[in-house]
Design a protein around this motif. Structure first.
Motif, PDB file in Angstrom:
ATOM      1  N   ASP A 151      23.261 -62.237 -11.278  1.00 53.50           N
ATOM      2  CA  ASP A 151      22.343 -61.048 -10.317  1.00 53.50           C
ATOM      3  C   ASP A 151      23.094 -60.912  -8.910  1.00 53.50           C
ATOM      4  O   ASP A 151      23.161 -59.624  -8.607  1.00 53.50           O
ATOM      5  N   GLU A 152      23.718 -62.047  -8.650  1.00 57.38           N
ATOM      6  CA  GLU A 152      24.632 -61.825  -7.362  1.00 57.38           C
ATOM      7  C   GLU A 152      25.889 -60.831  -7.705  1.00 57.38           C
ATOM      8  O   GLU A 152      26.089 -59.838  -6.708  1.00 57.38           O
ATOM      9  N   LEU A 153      26.498 -61.069  -8.717  1.00 59.71           N
ATOM     10  CA  LEU A 153      27.623 -60.449  -9.322  1.00 59.71           C
ATOM     11  C   LEU A 153      27.349 -58.886  -9.452  1.00 59.71           C
ATOM     12  O   LEU A 153      27.927 -57.915  -8.930  1.00 59.71           O
TER      13      LEU A 153
ATOM     14  N   LYS B 193      21.152 -66.408 -11.716  1.00 59.82           N
ATOM     15  CA  LYS B 193      21.344 -65.916 -10.423  1.00 59.82           C
ATOM     16  C   LYS B 193      22.696 -65.502 -10.117  1.00 59.82           C
ATOM     17  O   LYS B 193      22.942 -64.445  -9.207  1.00 59.82           O
ATOM     18  N   LYS B 194      23.488 -66.225 -10.756  1.00 57.60           N
ATOM     19  CA  LYS B 194      25.230 -65.739 -10.234  1.00 57.60           C
ATOM     20  C   LYS B 194      25.382 -64.380 -10.891  1.00 57.60           C
ATOM     21  O   LYS B 194      25.935 -63.703 -10.309  1.00 57.60           O
TER      22      LYS B 194
ATOM     23  N   GLY C 138      24.757 -57.034  -7.881  1.00 51.94           N
ATOM     24  CA  GLY C 138      24.606 -56.700  -6.456  1.00 51.94           C
ATOM     25  C   GLY C 138      26.003 -56.358  -5.909  1.00 51.94           C
ATOM     26  O   GLY C 138      26.130 -55.127  -5.174  1.00 51.94           O
ATOM     27  N   PHE C 139      27.001 -57.286  -6.038  1.00 49.15           N
ATOM     28  CA  PHE C 139      28.522 -57.274  -5.595  1.00 49.15           C
ATOM     29  C   PHE C 139      29.010 -55.902  -6.011  1.00 49.15           C
ATOM     30  O   PHE C 139      29.526 -55.060  -5.377  1.00 49.15           O
TER      31      PHE C 139
END
Length: 44
Positions: free
Chosen positions: A17-19, A14-15, A21-22
């Motif tokens: 994926d967030e990174l 999840k982290k 996207g960022f």
């Protein structure tokens, strides 16, 4: 113990994926960013 490892793997995923996207947001051109925002609105 196996569940703990799987939970950590999911949390890391999840982290990542967030990174991802960022970083995509940082390197998008203005036009690409607007298209991404429009796509998100349409999906909603």
């Amino acid at each position: 113990m196996g569940e703990t490892v799987l939970e950590k793997i999911e949390e890391i995923s999840k982290k990542i994926d967030e990174l991802k996207g960022f970083l995509e947001d940082i390197f998008l051109t203005t036009e690409e960013y607007l298209l991404k925002e429009i796509d998100e609105i349409v999906k909603s």
